[in-house]
Design a protein around this motif. Structure first.
Motif, PDB file in Angstrom:
ATOM      1  N   UNK A 177       0.805  -1.217   0.000  1.00  0.00           N
ATOM      2  CA  UNK A 177       0.000   0.000   0.000  1.00  0.00           C
ATOM      3  C   UNK A 177       0.841   1.271   0.000  1.00  0.00           C
ATOM      4  N   UNK A 178       2.099   1.156  -0.333  1.00  0.00           N
ATOM      5  CA  UNK A 178       2.969   2.326  -0.439  1.00  0.00           C
ATOM      6  C   UNK A 178       2.969   2.826  -1.888  1.00  0.00           C
ATOM      7  N   UNK A 179       2.359   3.975  -2.099  1.00  0.00           N
ATOM      8  CA  UNK A 179       2.222   4.501  -3.455  1.00  0.00           C
ATOM      9  C   UNK A 179       3.577   4.739  -4.115  1.00  0.00           C
ATOM     10  N   UNK A 180       4.553   5.251  -3.368  1.00  0.00           N
ATOM     11  CA  UNK A 180       5.867   5.545  -3.947  1.00  0.00           C
ATOM     12  C   UNK A 180       6.530   4.285  -4.499  1.00  0.00           C
ATOM     13  N   UNK A 181       6.340   3.176  -3.792  1.00  0.00           N
ATOM     14  CA  UNK A 181       6.906   1.915  -4.266  1.00  0.00           C
ATOM     15  C   UNK A 181       6.254   1.515  -5.587  1.00  0.00           C
ATOM     16  N   UNK A 182       4.948   1.656  -5.674  1.00  0.00           N
ATOM     17  CA  UNK A 182       4.236   1.288  -6.896  1.00  0.00           C
ATOM     18  C   UNK A 182       4.627   2.196  -8.054  1.00  0.00           C
ATOM     19  N   UNK A 183       4.794   3.480  -7.779  1.00  0.00           N
ATOM     20  CA  UNK A 183       5.206   4.406  -8.834  1.00  0.00           C
ATOM     21  C   UNK A 183       6.592   4.035  -9.367  1.00  0.00           C
ATOM     22  N   UNK A 184       7.520   3.750  -8.449  1.00  0.00           N
ATOM     23  CA  UNK A 184       8.881   3.395  -8.865  1.00  0.00           C
ATOM     24  C   UNK A 184       8.902   2.076  -9.623  1.00  0.00           C
TER      25      UNK A 184
END
Length: 289
Positions: free
Chosen positions: A110-117
């Motif tokens: 649920x970490x958006x930054x991880x998904x974006x990267x």
């Protein structure tokens, strides 16, 4: 002294000092501190901070080494994997970067930054479907990141889903009206759709935000040239190539998402005797540098 104790503790736990000296009644046993996971997490956090600092000096290999050690110390935390994956991508180790980011996602879905990267890394290895999936998942968690809408638009563009690409770029512009790359890329999409006049209008809008950008300047030059306004196109092209000589290389244009139609027309412009020496000179200088 504190750092020395940290390193000694690490060596003890990792078994580097694995020999067993004979015990003697008159000798004191060396003090071995009791270490717990909090210690490793704290030391790993310091390593991550060091890694991030090193990237500011473009010392990517040193930064990656510290991030890898941080992962070994705190494999249960997503942050070391996230930083490691991002650094591996920056260091052009794409497969290892994707693997690290996948682990970060497993630990923190649920970490958006991880998904974006992760979505960005998939884009760089050419897996555009996965790129779209991860970025869209991230935007469901945080819909206020213009760069991520821009990245999503690029992935859709690579998939030739032009309507979705333009919609994504427009969302980026809504969040950040001065985000000229989104306007520029709308022009790239429009050109591939055969809407040359609309593309030129988009590129002119980008230049109203920043008149010193070579990419929209050269794109307008190409469009004018193929429309028969050759002298104006040549002058603009010369201006663009003096701004940034990288745009005199076709491979660089491909990397910047110039589509097949625009590239074909760019070759026509670059073949002009008034432009060709400039392009060849700039490209040669780039190689020599």
């Amino acid at each position: 002294m504190l750092l020395r104790r940290y390193l000694l503790s690490i060596f003890v736990v990792l078994g580097i000092f694995s020999f067993s000296p004979p015990l003697k009644a008159q000798a004191l046993l060396p003090y071995t501190p009791e270490l717990n996971q909090d210690f490793f997490d704290e030391y790993g956090s310091q390593l991550l901070q060091d890694a991030i600092q090193l990237t500011r000096f473009r010392e990517y290999e040193l930064a990656v080494a510290r991030a890898r050690l941080a992962v070994q110390l705190s494999p249960h935390r997503y942050e070391p994997w996230f930083v490691l994956g991002t650094l591996e991508i920056q260091n052009n180790n794409l497969d290892r970067g994707v693997e690290a980011l996948q682990e970060a996602k497993r630990l923190a879905p649920d970490q958006a930054d991880v998904l974006f990267s992760l979505g960005n890394s998939y884009f760089q290895i050419g897996d555009y479907e996965s790129s779209v999936r991860e970025i869209e998942a991230g935007l469901k968690l945080n819909a206020e990141i213009p760069q991520s809408y821009f990245d999503l638009g690029n992935a859709y563009y690579r998939l030739s889903k032009y309507s979705e690409a333009i919609a994504s770029y427009q969302k980026a512009m809504k969040l950040e009206p001065l985000f000229w790359p989104a306007i520029n890329n709308i022009g790239l999409v429009e050109y591939e759709q055969g809407k040359i006049n609309q593309a030129v209008e988009s590129w002119r809008k980008a230049l109203k935000i920043d008149e010193n950008q070579a990419e929209p300047t050269l794109a307008i030059a190409v469009a004018l040239y193929v429309q028969g306004k050759q002298e104006e196109g040549i002058q603009l092209a010369q201006t663009a190539l003096r701004m940034d000589n990288n745009y005199g290389r076709m491979e660089y244009l491909k990397e910047n998402l110039w589509g097949d139609k625009l590239l074909t027309d760019t070759r026509k412009l670059f073949a002009n005797p008034k432009i060709q020496p400039l392009v060849q000179k700039e490209s040669t200088e780039k190689v020599q540098n």
